[in-house]
Design a protein around this motif. Structure first.
Motif, mmCIF file in Angstrom:
data_model
loop_
_atom_site.group_PDB
_atom_site.id
_atom_site.type_symbol
_atom_site.label_atom_id
_atom_site.label_comp_id
_atom_site.label_asym_id
_atom_site.label_seq_id
_atom_site.Cartn_x
_atom_site.Cartn_y
_atom_site.Cartn_z
ATOM 1 N N THR A 171 -13.211 -9.212 66.260
ATOM 2 C CA THR A 171 -14.505 -8.709 65.803
ATOM 3 C C THR A 171 -14.389 -7.277 65.301
ATOM 4 O OG1 THR A 171 -16.851 -8.516 66.421
ATOM 5 C CG2 THR A 171 -15.248 -7.855 68.076
ATOM 6 N N ALA A 172 -15.456 -6.832 64.624
ATOM 7 C CA ALA A 172 -15.590 -5.440 64.175
ATOM 8 C C ALA A 172 -17.035 -5.031 64.456
ATOM 9 C CB ALA A 172 -15.248 -5.310 62.694
ATOM 10 N N LEU A 173 -17.387 -5.028 65.732
ATOM 11 C CA LEU A 173 -18.777 -4.825 66.149
ATOM 12 C C LEU A 173 -19.119 -3.344 66.201
ATOM 13 C CD1 LEU A 173 -21.207 -6.617 67.163
ATOM 14 C CD2 LEU A 173 -20.531 -5.890 69.466
ATOM 15 N N GLY A 174 -20.212 -2.986 65.520
ATOM 16 C CA GLY A 174 -20.656 -1.604 65.492
ATOM 17 C C GLY A 174 -21.296 -1.168 66.800
ATOM 18 N N SER A 175 -21.427 0.135 66.963
ATOM 19 C CA SER A 175 -21.897 0.711 68.228
ATOM 20 C C SER A 175 -23.359 0.411 68.525
ATOM 21 C CB SER A 175 -21.682 2.228 68.215
ATOM 22 O OG SER A 175 -22.394 2.820 67.142
ATOM 23 N N ALA A 199 -12.122 -9.284 70.773
ATOM 24 C CA ALA A 199 -11.298 -8.103 70.506
ATOM 25 C C ALA A 199 -11.950 -7.240 69.435
ATOM 26 C CB ALA A 199 -9.897 -8.514 70.060
ATOM 27 N N ASN A 200 -12.423 -6.067 69.835
ATOM 28 C CA ASN A 200 -13.063 -5.128 68.918
ATOM 29 C C ASN A 200 -12.147 -3.932 68.684
ATOM 30 O OD1 ASN A 200 -15.123 -4.190 67.266
ATOM 31 N ND2 ASN A 200 -16.409 -3.454 68.940
ATOM 32 N N SER A 201 -12.533 -3.067 67.757
ATOM 33 C CA SER A 201 -11.871 -1.777 67.584
ATOM 34 C C SER A 201 -12.630 -0.724 68.389
ATOM 35 C CB SER A 201 -11.839 -1.387 66.105
ATOM 36 O OG SER A 201 -11.052 -2.304 65.370
ATOM 37 N N GLY A 202 -11.989 0.397 68.609
ATOM 38 C CA GLY A 202 -12.617 1.505 69.313
ATOM 39 C C GLY A 202 -12.517 2.782 68.497
ATOM 40 N N GLY A 203 -13.629 3.524 68.409
ATOM 41 C CA GLY A 203 -13.614 4.783 67.674
ATOM 42 C C GLY A 203 -14.354 4.685 66.359
ATOM 43 N N VAL A 204 -14.005 5.580 65.433
ATOM 44 C CA VAL A 204 -14.735 5.724 64.170
ATOM 45 C C VAL A 204 -13.779 5.527 63.002
ATOM 46 C CG1 VAL A 204 -16.115 7.285 62.740
ATOM 47 C CG2 VAL A 204 -16.385 7.309 65.237
ATOM 48 N N GLU A 205 -14.222 4.740 62.026
ATOM 49 C CA GLU A 205 -13.450 4.504 60.805
ATOM 50 C C GLU A 205 -14.327 4.852 59.605
ATOM 51 O OE1 GLU A 205 -10.854 0.875 58.843
ATOM 52 O OE2 GLU A 205 -12.816 0.435 59.719
ATOM 53 N N ASN A 206 -13.968 5.905 58.892
ATOM 54 C CA ASN A 206 -14.703 6.306 57.686
ATOM 55 C C ASN A 206 -16.211 6.372 57.913
ATOM 56 O OD1 ASN A 206 -12.266 6.378 56.214
ATOM 57 N ND2 ASN A 206 -12.388 4.172 55.844
ATOM 58 N N GLY A 207 -16.586 6.981 59.050
ATOM 59 C CA GLY A 207 -17.991 7.183 59.362
ATOM 60 C C GLY A 207 -18.666 6.046 60.098
ATOM 61 N N SER A 208 -17.996 4.927 60.269
ATOM 62 C CA SER A 208 -18.553 3.774 60.976
ATOM 63 C C SER A 208 -18.021 3.745 62.399
ATOM 64 C CB SER A 208 -18.180 2.479 60.257
ATOM 65 O OG SER A 208 -18.695 1.357 60.921
ATOM 66 N N GLU A 209 -18.935 3.780 63.378
ATOM 67 C CA GLU A 209 -18.538 3.814 64.783
ATOM 68 C C GLU A 209 -18.537 2.407 65.367
ATOM 69 O OE1 GLU A 209 -19.731 5.927 69.056
ATOM 70 O OE2 GLU A 209 -20.961 6.278 67.271
ATOM 71 N N PHE A 210 -17.430 2.037 65.984
ATOM 72 C CA PHE A 210 -17.313 0.739 66.627
ATOM 73 C C PHE A 210 -17.696 0.836 68.099
ATOM 74 C CE2 PHE A 210 -14.681 0.496 62.897
ATOM 75 C CZ PHE A 210 -14.889 -0.790 62.424
ATOM 76 N N LEU A 211 -18.227 -0.242 68.631
ATOM 77 C CA LEU A 211 -18.681 -0.258 70.013
ATOM 78 C C LEU A 211 -17.537 -0.238 71.008
ATOM 79 C CD1 LEU A 211 -21.119 -0.629 71.977
ATOM 80 C CD2 LEU A 211 -20.666 -3.086 71.854
ATOM 81 N N GLY A 212 -16.402 -0.848 70.670
ATOM 82 C CA GLY A 212 -15.409 -1.118 71.706
ATOM 83 C C GLY A 212 -15.891 -2.312 72.508
ATOM 84 N N VAL A 224 -13.502 -11.275 83.191
ATOM 85 C CA VAL A 224 -12.153 -11.113 83.729
ATOM 86 C C VAL A 224 -11.660 -9.691 83.485
ATOM 87 C CG1 VAL A 224 -9.771 -11.926 83.555
ATOM 88 C CG2 VAL A 224 -11.678 -13.552 83.352
ATOM 89 N N ALA A 225 -11.975 -9.152 82.302
ATOM 90 C CA ALA A 225 -11.587 -7.785 81.934
ATOM 91 C C ALA A 225 -12.562 -7.284 80.882
ATOM 92 C CB ALA A 225 -10.160 -7.750 81.404
ATOM 93 N N ARG A 226 -12.843 -5.989 80.924
ATOM 94 C CA ARG A 226 -13.778 -5.375 79.979
ATOM 95 C C ARG A 226 -13.256 -3.992 79.587
ATOM 96 N NH1 ARG A 226 -18.080 -6.497 76.648
ATOM 97 N NH2 ARG A 226 -19.150 -7.741 78.249
ATOM 98 N N ALA A 227 -13.240 -3.702 78.307
ATOM 99 C CA ALA A 227 -12.820 -2.393 77.814
ATOM 100 C C ALA A 227 -14.020 -1.459 77.710
ATOM 101 C CB ALA A 227 -12.162 -2.539 76.447
ATOM 102 N N GLY A 228 -13.735 -0.172 77.668
ATOM 103 C CA GLY A 228 -14.751 0.829 77.393
ATOM 104 C C GLY A 228 -14.859 1.061 75.892
ATOM 105 N N ALA A 229 -15.057 2.316 75.500
ATOM 106 C CA ALA A 229 -15.257 2.630 74.085
ATOM 107 C C ALA A 229 -13.962 2.981 73.361
ATOM 108 C CB ALA A 229 -16.249 3.784 73.953
ATOM 109 N N SER A 230 -12.951 3.408 74.084
ATOM 110 C CA SER A 230 -11.724 3.916 73.464
ATOM 111 C C SER A 230 -10.680 2.815 73.285
ATOM 112 C CB SER A 230 -11.129 5.039 74.325
ATOM 113 O OG SER A 230 -12.058 6.074 74.497
#
Length: 262
Positions: A171-175, A199-212, A224-230
């Motif tokens: 996925t590429a889910l926004g914040s 599976a998402n991305s974490g952080g900012v890409e060209n001004g677009s912030e991903f949720l993580g 079972v497992a959960r990521a934060g924002a990074s």
């Protein structure tokens, strides 16, 4: 006894600037993932090229067995880990938001194109895919749905009724879409009695912030497992017997077929 399948989900840094940077980052994390005993690594949507990159999508798109595939297949072979990754696929005159999974022996296990294009830039670049198929790996039946595809009850129900034990969702889910990652995705696992890995991305890409918030959800909806924002790597053990137990306890798949809505 059914052996446990170990899944790694990589929440990749969103700000990897080029395809080369992305391959270099993947190469750098693979030794630890291999040492963890992982059987398969799931990467985010359009990992190979980047998501919020505008018209560069056209120049970074490749045929399915292009240079990126060759590089990732070599990495999978060296690490002994199957790799499932998103990329922009060029096929004749069309572009697709696609995903491939390549095994440790360089076999293509899965080639899936995104079925439903959400509002926004994707409709300007991509053509919708058609159909959804399972693949079998280490005695698990596995399906792929890409981001928005998994937000429809019909798609996850379809692959569950085909027999999927595990649904992989790059996925590429926004914040601003927290509810999707935290509530909808575990619900999709629960209502179908399957594992679902997101599976998402974490952080900012060209001004677009991903949720993580990447997650591995079990057939009973438990995380079972959960990521934060990074950027991070999360792991989960996939136990096929939990799928059977969940579907026996709540036979949604079977009983849903008996409903008369006429």
């Amino acid at each position: 006894m059914q052996p446990v399948f170990r899944l790694a989900v990589a929440q990749a840094p969103a700000d990897l600037n080029s395809p080369t940077d992305r391959l270099d980052w993947l190469r750098s994390i693979l030794p630890d993932i291999a040492n963890s005993g992982a059987d398969l690594l799931l990467l985010p949507e359009l990992f190979a090229c980047g998501y919020n990159i505008g018209d560069a999508i056209r120049t970074r798109a490749e045929i399915a067995d292009g240079p990126t595939f060759a590089a990732i297949a070599d990495m999978a072979h060296e690490a002994g880990v199957a790799i499932h990754y998103g990329f922009a696929e060029r096929s004749e005159d069309a572009l697709y938001n696609a995903a491939l999974c390549v095994s440790a022996d360089r076999t293509v296990l899965c080639h899936q194109r995104k079925l439903v294009l959400p509002p926004g830039f994707e409709k300007a670049y991509f053509t919708p895919g058609r159909g959804c198929h399972l693949f079998e790996y280490h005695k698990l039946k596995i399906a792929t749905l890409i981001c928005y595809d998994a937000e429809f009850p019909e798609t996850v129900r379809h692959v569950a009724q085909l027999g999927a034990d595990l649904v992989l969702v790059p996925t590429a889910l926004g914040s601003d879409w927290s509810w999707v990652a935290h509530t909808m995705i575990p619900t999709r696992a629960y209502e179908n009695g399957v594992y679902l890995a997101y599976a998402n991305s974490g952080g900012v890409e060209n001004g677009s912030e991903f949720l993580g918030a990447s997650v591995i959800a079990a057939p009973d909806g438990i995380e079972v497992a959960r990521a934060g924002a990074s950027a991070t790597i999360i792991y989960g053990d996939i136990d096929k017997s939990r799928v059977a137990a969940a579907q026996k306890r709540l036979p949604y798949l079977k009983d849903g077929l008996t409903i008369d809505l006429s």
